[in-house]
Design a protein around this motif. Structure first.
Motif, mmCIF file in Angstrom:
data_model
loop_
_atom_site.group_PDB
_atom_site.id
_atom_site.type_symbol
_atom_site.label_atom_id
_atom_site.label_comp_id
_atom_site.label_asym_id
_atom_site.label_seq_id
_atom_site.Cartn_x
_atom_site.Cartn_y
_atom_site.Cartn_z
ATOM 1 N N GLY A 154 0.819 -1.200 0.000
ATOM 2 C CA GLY A 154 0.000 0.000 0.000
ATOM 3 C C GLY A 154 0.852 1.248 0.000
ATOM 4 O O GLY A 154 2.082 1.197 -0.043
ATOM 5 N N ASP A 155 0.196 2.396 0.054
ATOM 6 C CA ASP A 155 0.837 3.700 -0.061
ATOM 7 C C ASP A 155 1.269 4.198 1.314
ATOM 8 O O ASP A 155 0.429 4.619 2.135
ATOM 9 C CB ASP A 155 -0.133 4.680 -0.709
ATOM 10 C CG ASP A 155 0.484 6.034 -0.965
ATOM 11 O OD1 ASP A 155 1.726 6.132 -0.998
ATOM 12 O OD2 ASP A 155 -0.272 7.014 -1.116
ATOM 13 N N LEU A 156 2.563 4.137 1.586
ATOM 14 C CA LEU A 156 3.152 4.623 2.827
ATOM 15 C C LEU A 156 2.415 4.081 4.054
ATOM 16 O O LEU A 156 2.196 2.890 4.168
ATOM 17 C CB LEU A 156 3.208 6.155 2.817
ATOM 18 C CG LEU A 156 4.066 6.785 1.691
ATOM 19 C CD1 LEU A 156 4.048 8.307 1.796
ATOM 20 C CD2 LEU A 156 5.485 6.266 1.688
ATOM 21 N N PHE A 157 1.982 4.967 4.964
ATOM 22 C CA PHE A 157 1.417 4.520 6.231
ATOM 23 C C PHE A 157 0.056 3.848 6.082
ATOM 24 O O PHE A 157 -0.358 3.094 6.968
ATOM 25 C CB PHE A 157 1.301 5.706 7.196
ATOM 26 C CG PHE A 157 2.623 6.279 7.605
ATOM 27 C CD1 PHE A 157 3.402 5.662 8.568
ATOM 28 C CD2 PHE A 157 3.107 7.441 7.010
ATOM 29 C CE1 PHE A 157 4.632 6.188 8.946
ATOM 30 C CE2 PHE A 157 4.325 7.980 7.377
ATOM 31 C CZ PHE A 157 5.090 7.347 8.350
ATOM 32 N N THR A 158 -0.631 4.094 4.971
ATOM 33 C CA THR A 158 -1.937 3.451 4.789
ATOM 34 C C THR A 158 -1.790 1.936 4.650
ATOM 35 O O THR A 158 -2.763 1.206 4.829
ATOM 36 C CB THR A 158 -2.664 4.006 3.547
ATOM 37 O OG1 THR A 158 -1.911 3.700 2.364
ATOM 38 C CG2 THR A 158 -2.856 5.504 3.657
ATOM 39 N N ALA A 159 -0.588 1.475 4.347
ATOM 40 C CA ALA A 159 -0.368 0.035 4.206
ATOM 41 C C ALA A 159 -0.264 -0.658 5.562
ATOM 42 O O ALA A 159 -0.493 -1.869 5.665
ATOM 43 C CB ALA A 159 0.909 -0.223 3.413
ATOM 44 N N LEU A 160 0.084 0.100 6.601
ATOM 45 C CA LEU A 160 0.396 -0.510 7.888
ATOM 46 C C LEU A 160 -0.864 -0.791 8.710
ATOM 47 O O LEU A 160 -1.835 -0.028 8.647
ATOM 48 C CB LEU A 160 1.316 0.421 8.690
ATOM 49 C CG LEU A 160 2.655 0.769 8.048
ATOM 50 C CD1 LEU A 160 3.418 1.741 8.939
ATOM 51 C CD2 LEU A 160 3.481 -0.492 7.797
#
Length: 268
Positions: A154-160
């Motif tokens: 995913g895109d940066l922190f949205t993946a976590l």
């Protein structure tokens, strides 16, 4: 096959690699010979490198990074020797049992290298990695599996996962920092073979880095730190971006690695 240096194929391969512009032709010839089981297989590898211009790491299927053998798939960002400085800086800040995230992870080399250094048997690091590129996610999953790590797409922190919010002790983010207009001037190995998303940092090279800086504080644990790589000329702007994100920031450069690392710490 015969030991690479004693192979009758060795001189010819060196000559072909040198003619193709490979600076370390002798070393590359030895690696290519050692990676194949037959003359036909060697020829296939040499063609990919000398005529196709593929990065040596793609041809071999791995890169050496911080003393580790990191698997690298075609199209995935190849870890650079200078980025070992970023791992060194992170290791100096980390502790056993740290929660570590490798953002924009590519092959997962940074997370794997840091986890290796924090390899206390009784308190291993909790390792996570993330990338927007599915090919990178697949590659990273193999490299960090040995450390019990998890890879997210995913895109940066949205993946976590949300459970990491406010818990990250060390956040490594080797964001792309090449200005868009400079992409055509990169070496062909990078320009023609690595994913554009892993190289292009926007107009001034800091577009992705600024997004990390703006959101990092809420993901860091108290006292946690985020570290990124930049060029010398970008360092002041990168420090300002982290400061604007509410972090105590500084830049450190290494003559040995010819690298600059910018770090931002969340206050306790």
């Amino acid at each position: 096959m015969t030991a690479p240096l004693h192979s009758p194929l060795y001189p010819g391969i060196v000559a072909r690699l040198r003619a193709a512009g490979c600076v370390f032709a002798e070393e590359e010839a030895e690696l290519l010979l050692g990676a194949a089981e037959s003359p036909e297989a060697v020829e296939a590898l040499v063609l990919r490198r000398a005529e196709g211009g593929e990065p040596l790491e793609y041809v071999l299927g791995w890169a050496r990074f911080c003393g580790l053998r990191i698997e690298v798939d075609p199209g995935v960002f190849v870890p650079r020797p200078r980025t070992e400085f970023l791992v060194e800086r992170a290791a100096a800040e980390a502790r056993d049992g740290a929660v570590v995230v490798d953002l924009c992870c590519g092959s997962g080399a940074l997370g794997a290298a840091l986890a290796e250094r924090l390899g206390a048997p009784d308190r291993p690091a909790e390792l996570h990695a993330a990338d927007i590129d599915p090919a990178a996610v697949r590659c990273a999953a193999r490299n960090i599996a040995r450390y019990g790590g998890h890879v997210w797409e995913g895109d940066l922190f949205t993946a976590l996962p949300g459970s990491l919010r406010g818990r990250i002790d060390v956040l490594l983010a080797n964001t792309p920092y090449v200005p868009t207009q400079d992409i055509p001037f990169l070496p062909s190995e990078a320009r023609d073979h690595e994913a554009r998303v892993a190289l292009d940092g926007g107009t001034d090279g800091l577009a992705v880095m600024r997004r990390v800086a703006a959101a990092a504080r809420e993901w860091l644990a108290p006292g946690g730190i985020v570290l990124v790589e930049s060029s010398d000329r970008q360092a002041a702007s990168a420090v300002a971006a982290f400061a604007a994100g509410g972090l105590d920031a500084q830049a450190v450069s290494s003559d040995e690695y010819e690298a600059t690392v910018v770090a931002g710490r969340r206050a306790w």
